[in-house]
Write a protein that holds these residues in place. Structure first.
Motif, short mmCIF file in Angstrom:
data_model
loop_
_atom_site.label_atom_id
_atom_site.label_comp_id
_atom_site.label_asym_id
_atom_site.label_seq_id
_atom_site.Cartn_x
_atom_site.Cartn_y
_atom_site.Cartn_z
N LYS A 62 42.45 -25.77 -66.49
CA LYS A 62 43.30 -25.58 -65.08
C LYS A 62 44.03 -26.91 -65.03
CE LYS A 62 42.88 -24.33 -60.33
NZ LYS A 62 44.35 -24.38 -60.08
N GLN A 85 39.84 -12.66 -65.95
CA GLN A 85 39.85 -13.25 -64.51
C GLN A 85 39.60 -14.66 -64.78
OE1 GLN A 85 40.66 -11.60 -61.58
NE2 GLN A 85 40.88 -13.74 -61.05
N TRP A 86 38.99 -15.08 -65.51
CA TRP A 86 38.68 -16.45 -66.01
C TRP A 86 40.04 -17.15 -66.34
CZ3 TRP A 86 39.72 -20.31 -69.72
CH2 TRP A 86 39.01 -21.42 -69.77
N TYR A 87 41.02 -16.71 -66.84
CA TYR A 87 42.26 -17.05 -67.36
C TYR A 87 43.00 -17.11 -65.95
CZ TYR A 87 40.68 -17.29 -71.82
OH TYR A 87 40.10 -17.49 -73.13
N VAL A 88 43.11 -15.94 -65.16
CA VAL A 88 44.04 -15.95 -63.83
C VAL A 88 43.40 -17.36 -62.84
CG1 VAL A 88 44.24 -14.61 -62.01
CG2 VAL A 88 44.32 -13.46 -64.19
N ASP A 89 42.16 -17.43 -63.01
CA ASP A 89 41.78 -18.30 -61.89
C ASP A 89 42.15 -19.81 -62.43
OD1 ASP A 89 40.32 -16.42 -60.52
OD2 ASP A 89 38.25 -16.77 -61.49
N ARG A 90 42.34 -20.03 -63.48
CA ARG A 90 42.79 -21.21 -64.13
C ARG A 90 44.42 -21.60 -64.34
NH1 ARG A 90 38.21 -19.85 -64.66
NH2 ARG A 90 36.62 -21.48 -64.73
#
Length: 164
Positions: A62, A85-90
């Protein structure tokens, strides 16, 4: 003022110590990638990352992405194993396994087929070494994007496509 531009990058392998040896990267290759991205890409631009974004110390992704301008789209690579979603959150806007854009099919690994309407498969994964040559049958539409061969710099999609 220039309209928004589309950029390509792949196989950044952030925090991957062995990639320096495996692909003969300079010791400061991660810093080169970040500095080149910051120098070239504007906030209104889009960067298509063709996979293998980070290798270890994933908690650092991030802050790295926050330092990089542009809308970021991830075409997942073999080392991108977290949920989308992990990549989107970052910091990625969108995450997928393949993407059609401007008659190009963007993937991480070379594709065995082209979707209708596409004329080229832009892919990463193979780097600048022959270590995976036996795994893939080259096809006339394959176009390797290697960060090592691009001097650790994002490249404009339009410039890459002009190479033929």
């Amino acid at each position: 003022m220039l309209p928004p531009q589309d950029w390509l990058i792949t196989d950044t392998h952030f925090n991957h110590a062995k990639i320096i040896e495996l692909c003969s990267r300079p010791q400061n290759s991660q810093q080169l990638i970040i500095e080149n991205w910051q120098r070239l890409v504007r906030p209104e631009d889009t960067v298509f990352h063709l996979g293998d974004v980070i290798f270890s110390r994933a908690s650092e992704l991030k802050p790295i992405l926050d330092s990089l301008p542009g809308k970021k789209i991830l075409v997942r690579g073999n080392h991108d194993m977290n949920k989308s979603q992990w990549y989107v959150d970052r910091g990625f806007t969108f995450v997928c396994y393949g993407l059609e854009h401007q008659h190009a099919y963007m993937t991480h690994k070379p594709s065995k087929h082209l979707p209708e309407g596409c004329t080229v498969n832009i892919h990463g994964h193979l780097h600048n070494t022959p270590h995976r040559d036996a795994e893939y049958e080259p096809r006339p539409y394959h176009r390797l994007l290697s960060i090592e061969l691009e001097n650790y710099t994002p490249i404009l999609l339009s410039d890459f496509l002009k190479r033929g």
